[in-house]
Design a protein around this motif. Sequence first.
Motif, PDB file in Angstrom:
ATOM      1  N   LEU A   1     -33.628  39.441 -11.843  1.00 20.19           N
ATOM      2  CA  LEU A   1     -32.365  38.724 -11.996  1.00 20.19           C
ATOM      3  C   LEU A   1     -32.204  37.704 -10.872  1.00 20.19           C
ATOM      4  O   LEU A   1     -32.624  37.937  -9.739  1.00 20.19           O
ATOM      5  CB  LEU A   1     -31.182  39.710 -11.950  1.00 20.19           C
ATOM      6  N   VAL A   2     -31.605  36.559 -11.221  1.00 13.53           N
ATOM      7  CA  VAL A   2     -31.161  35.557 -10.251  1.00 13.53           C
ATOM      8  C   VAL A   2     -29.670  35.335 -10.501  1.00 13.53           C
ATOM      9  O   VAL A   2     -29.265  35.033 -11.628  1.00 13.53           O
ATOM     10  CB  VAL A   2     -31.925  34.232 -10.391  1.00 13.53           C
ATOM     11  N   VAL A   3     -28.852  35.503  -9.456  1.00 11.26           N
ATOM     12  CA  VAL A   3     -27.411  35.307  -9.572  1.00 11.26           C
ATOM     13  C   VAL A   3     -27.015  34.086  -8.751  1.00 11.26           C
ATOM     14  O   VAL A   3     -27.379  33.977  -7.574  1.00 11.26           O
ATOM     15  CB  VAL A   3     -26.626  36.532  -9.078  1.00 11.26           C
ATOM     16  N   VAL A   4     -26.290  33.175  -9.378  1.00 16.18           N
ATOM     17  CA  VAL A   4     -25.732  32.015  -8.685  1.00 16.18           C
ATOM     18  C   VAL A   4     -24.215  32.192  -8.681  1.00 16.18           C
ATOM     19  O   VAL A   4     -23.570  32.103  -9.730  1.00 16.18           O
ATOM     20  CB  VAL A   4     -26.129  30.695  -9.366  1.00 16.18           C
ATOM     21  N   ASP A   5     -23.661  32.463  -7.511  1.00 10.44           N
ATOM     22  CA  ASP A   5     -22.226  32.688  -7.363  1.00 10.44           C
ATOM     23  C   ASP A   5     -21.544  31.346  -7.100  1.00 10.44           C
ATOM     24  O   ASP A   5     -21.658  30.779  -6.015  1.00 10.44           O
ATOM     25  CB  ASP A   5     -21.968  33.660  -6.215  1.00 10.44           C
ATOM     26  N   GLU A   6     -20.834  30.843  -8.108  1.00  6.96           N
ATOM     27  CA  GLU A   6     -20.153  29.552  -8.009  1.00  6.96           C
ATOM     28  C   GLU A   6     -18.642  29.718  -7.855  1.00  6.96           C
ATOM     29  O   GLU A   6     -17.857  28.899  -8.325  1.00  6.96           O
ATOM     30  CB  GLU A   6     -20.448  28.704  -9.252  1.00  6.96           C
ATOM     31  N   SER A   7     -18.224  30.747  -7.147  1.00  8.52           N
ATOM     32  CA  SER A   7     -16.795  31.063  -7.044  1.00  8.52           C
ATOM     33  C   SER A   7     -15.979  29.932  -6.435  1.00  8.52           C
ATOM     34  O   SER A   7     -14.787  29.788  -6.743  1.00  8.52           O
ATOM     35  CB  SER A   7     -16.607  32.341  -6.215  1.00  8.52           C
ATOM     36  N   PHE A   8     -16.590  29.134  -5.548  1.00  8.32           N
ATOM     37  CA  PHE A   8     -15.843  28.064  -4.879  1.00  8.32           C
ATOM     38  C   PHE A   8     -16.304  26.673  -5.314  1.00  8.32           C
ATOM     39  O   PHE A   8     -15.947  25.678  -4.684  1.00  8.32           O
ATOM     40  CB  PHE A   8     -15.996  28.197  -3.358  1.00  8.32           C
ATOM     41  N   LEU A   9     -17.073  26.580  -6.382  1.00 13.95           N
ATOM     42  CA  LEU A   9     -17.680  25.301  -6.749  1.00 13.95           C
ATOM     43  C   LEU A   9     -16.658  24.269  -7.212  1.00 13.95           C
ATOM     44  O   LEU A   9     -16.910  23.065  -7.124  1.00 13.95           O
ATOM     45  CB  LEU A   9     -18.727  25.518  -7.838  1.00 13.95           C
ATOM     46  N   GLU A  10     -15.504  24.705  -7.704  1.00 13.65           N
ATOM     47  CA  GLU A  10     -14.502  23.746  -8.177  1.00 13.65           C
ATOM     48  C   GLU A  10     -13.997  22.834  -7.070  1.00 13.65           C
ATOM     49  O   GLU A  10     -13.487  21.749  -7.341  1.00 13.65           O
ATOM     50  CB  GLU A  10     -13.318  24.493  -8.801  1.00 13.65           C
ATOM     51  N   PHE A  11     -14.140  23.252  -5.808  1.00 16.73           N
ATOM     52  CA  PHE A  11     -13.642  22.448  -4.696  1.00 16.73           C
ATOM     53  C   PHE A  11     -14.682  21.460  -4.175  1.00 16.73           C
ATOM     54  O   PHE A  11     -14.382  20.654  -3.296  1.00 16.73           O
ATOM     55  CB  PHE A  11     -13.192  23.371  -3.551  1.00 16.73           C
ATOM     56  N   ALA A  12     -15.907  21.509  -4.686  1.00 11.99           N
ATOM     57  CA  ALA A  12     -16.971  20.626  -4.204  1.00 11.99           C
ATOM     58  C   ALA A  12     -16.823  19.234  -4.815  1.00 11.99           C
ATOM     59  O   ALA A  12     -16.401  19.083  -5.961  1.00 11.99           O
ATOM     60  CB  ALA A  12     -18.337  21.209  -4.546  1.00 11.99           C
ATOM     61  N   ASP A  13     -17.191  18.213  -4.039  1.00 13.60           N
ATOM     62  CA  ASP A  13     -17.178  16.844  -4.538  1.00 13.60           C
ATOM     63  C   ASP A  13     -18.461  16.094  -4.172  1.00 13.60           C
ATOM     64  O   ASP A  13     -18.517  14.871  -4.263  1.00 13.60           O
ATOM     65  CB  ASP A  13     -15.960  16.085  -4.013  1.00 13.60           C
ATOM     66  N   ALA A  14     -19.494  16.828  -3.756  1.00  9.60           N
ATOM     67  CA  ALA A  14     -20.745  16.192  -3.370  1.00  9.60           C
ATOM     68  C   ALA A  14     -21.586  15.791  -4.580  1.00  9.60           C
ATOM     69  O   ALA A  14     -22.555  15.050  -4.439  1.00  9.60           O
ATOM     70  CB  ALA A  14     -21.562  17.121  -2.471  1.00  9.60           C
ATOM     71  N   GLU A  15     -21.242  16.281  -5.743  1.00  9.53           N
ATOM     72  CA  GLU A  15     -22.019  16.022  -6.952  1.00  9.53           C
ATOM     73  C   GLU A  15     -21.075  16.103  -8.148  1.00  9.53           C
ATOM     74  O   GLU A  15     -20.170  16.935  -8.179  1.00  9.53           O
ATOM     75  CB  GLU A  15     -23.147  17.055  -7.073  1.00  9.53           C
ATOM     76  N   GLN A  16     -21.291  15.229  -9.136  1.00  8.78           N
ATOM     77  CA  GLN A  16     -20.373  15.180 -10.270  1.00  8.78           C
ATOM     78  C   GLN A  16     -20.530  16.382 -11.191  1.00  8.78           C
ATOM     79  O   GLN A  16     -19.544  16.899 -11.720  1.00  8.78           O
ATOM     80  CB  GLN A  16     -20.587  13.882 -11.069  1.00  8.78           C
ATOM     81  N   GLU A  17     -21.733  16.840 -11.425  1.00  4.44           N
ATOM     82  CA  GLU A  17     -21.986  17.992 -12.310  1.00  4.44           C
ATOM     83  C   GLU A  17     -22.792  19.039 -11.545  1.00  4.44           C
ATOM     84  O   GLU A  17     -23.989  19.225 -11.767  1.00  4.44           O
ATOM     85  CB  GLU A  17     -22.758  17.551 -13.562  1.00  4.44           C
ATOM     86  N   PRO A  18     -22.158  19.754 -10.612  1.00  5.03           N
ATOM     87  CA  PRO A  18     -22.920  20.663  -9.741  1.00  5.03           C
ATOM     88  C   PRO A  18     -23.242  22.020 -10.356  1.00  5.03           C
ATOM     89  O   PRO A  18     -24.105  22.731  -9.842  1.00  5.03           O
ATOM     90  CB  PRO A  18     -22.001  20.828  -8.532  1.00  5.03           C
TER      91      PRO A  18
END
Length: 540
Positions: free
Chosen positions: A188-205
Motif C-alpha cells: 500500500l501507498v498512502v498519500v495524506d492530503e489533509s491540508f492540500l486545500e490550502f496549497a497554492d504552489a500548483e493548480q492541480e496538486p
Amino acid sequence: MADNVTSLFRSTAAHSPSMAALAREGGDGAGPVDFCIPCNPYFPTPEMFEDMAGKLRDIITYYPSSADTITAELCSLLQLPPQCVAMGNGSTELITWIDHLMVRESLAIPVPTFGRWTDQPMETGKRVDMFPLQESSGFALDLAQYAEFIRARGTRVAVICNPNNPDGGFLHKHAIVQFMDAMADLDLVVVDESFLEFADAEQEPSVVQEAMLRPNVIVLRSLGKNFGLHGIRFGYLVANPALARMVRSMLPKWNLNSFAEHVVFMLKDHGAEYAQSLQQVRKDRLEMAGALSALPGLTVYPSQGNFLFVRLPVGAEGTVVRDRLLTEHRILVRECGNKIGSSSRFLRLVVRPQTDVRRLVSGLEQVLYGTRRGAAVPELGNGTSYSSGTAAVDRLVGSTNGAGFTAVPQPQPVPQQVPQQVPQPVAAPMPAPVPVAPAPAPAPAPAPMPAPAPVPAAAAMAPTPAPAPQPTPTPMPFPSPVAPAATMVPPGPTPPGVPARGGLTAAQVRGTTGPVPGLAPAPATGWPAAQSWPNAAGMG
C-alpha cells in the motif's frame, strides 16, 4: 489558569488540551486565541453558523441518514464516483482501519509528522520505519532517498503527507505520481492530503484521480480542517473500488453524525464563500511568515499548509514559551517537543487573521526578549518529558530524545551499538591487554565523538579489517532512520530529538514563502470553483 497549565498539557498524551478544557480552566468560559488547532478561520460563514443554530434541535434529536447517503451527496459535490470513496468519523478513524486491514507488518513514514501515522501502527504491533526529515534542508522530503530507505528496510507500506504536518513541506504532483509507480510492488501507498486545500504552489496538486486507477494507492482527505469544523469529525478516502469497498465494509452504518450530514448537504450553496476563505488563508500565510521572520533569532520554514513551523531562538525552551504565552497573553500555540522527529525548540503556529498575528508577535517579543528575558531559558539538561499515551512511543521517544534536546540519554546506547557494528576487529585485540586498556582509554574517548576521528584510528590499525566496515555504513543511509543524519549530529540511536544544525535564515524564508518565479499561483477560486464544486480528482 496559570497554576494548572503544566498539568493540562502533561495529561493530554501526544496532543494539546482541548479548547473545551482550556475554556473551563479559564474560569470565564472563554478560550484563548487559538494558534494551535489547524482549521480554517473564515469558514463556515456567520450565516452558515446561524443556519445550523436555527436547526440545532432537529440535528441533535434525530438519527442521521446512513453513511452511504451522506457519501453520495459528497461525491456528487466533488464529482467523484461513490464506489471509490469511503467517509469516516474524521481521518483518524480511516487511519485506524487502514492499519487494521492493510498494514501487515511494517509502515514507513517521514518524521516529524501527524502522530497517528506513527502511534497507530505501533499500538497494533507493527514495525514503523521512520525517515527523519533534516532541518538543514528545510525539512524537505527527498523522495529518491525515501524510496531507497524503504527498499533497504523492506517496508511494505509507505505514507506521504502532502503538505506535511507540522512543517508544511510540499511535493509536486508529478513527483508523487513517479513515487507511486516506483512503489507499485508494495502492499500500500498512502498519500495524506489533509491540508492540500490550502496549497497554492500548483493548480492541480491532488493525486486523487491517479489513485483511483492504481491497485495499491489510497488518498486521504480531511473535511474538518479546510471547512473549519474539527468538532464534527468527518473525512474521506479515495482509492480504487476494491480498496474503498474493503474500508467501507468495516465502517458502522451510522459512523457519520447529523452535524456532518447537515454540513455536507449545505455546502453546494456556499462554494463561492469557501473559495474566498481559502484565498484569504493563503494571503494571511505570506503576511504571517513575514511578520514572524522579522523577530530576531526566529526561523520560519516554508509552508503550503495553513500553519507555519518555526524554530525558537537559541536558549528558548518551547514548553516555557508556550506556558507563558497562554498564562500571560491567553495565546495557545503548539509546542512540538512531543512529536517524534522534532524537539521543544519548535512551534507550529496556525495561520490566523492579521489582528491575531499582531497579538502573537507582541506576545513572543515580550516572552523572548522582554523584561523577563531569560525566563524562557530552561535549566541545563532540562527537557520535556511528556507521555505520548503509547508505551511503545514512550520508549522510542525516551531512547531517541524525541521529547526534548537534552543529550543525556545518547551516550549510553552508543557503546552498545558501536561494538555490534564492528565486533570482530575491535574485540580481537581487546581481551589480551585488559589491564592496560584503562590507560589509553582517555585518549580515544574524545575521538569517537566527531565523525572524522574514527578514520585516523582505523588507519593506524592497518593490519586489522576495521577500516572496511567503517566506510560501508556511511554511504548506506537507508537501513535505519538515523543514517541520513549521521554526519550532522552526534552518534546515538537516532537523532530526531536533537535540533539539526543549519536551517533557513529569515531572508531565505521570505524568498521561499513568496511567489515562485515562473510558477503561476492557483486561481483564487479555491477547490470548488465559484460556479460549481470542482472535483478533487481534477476530472472536468
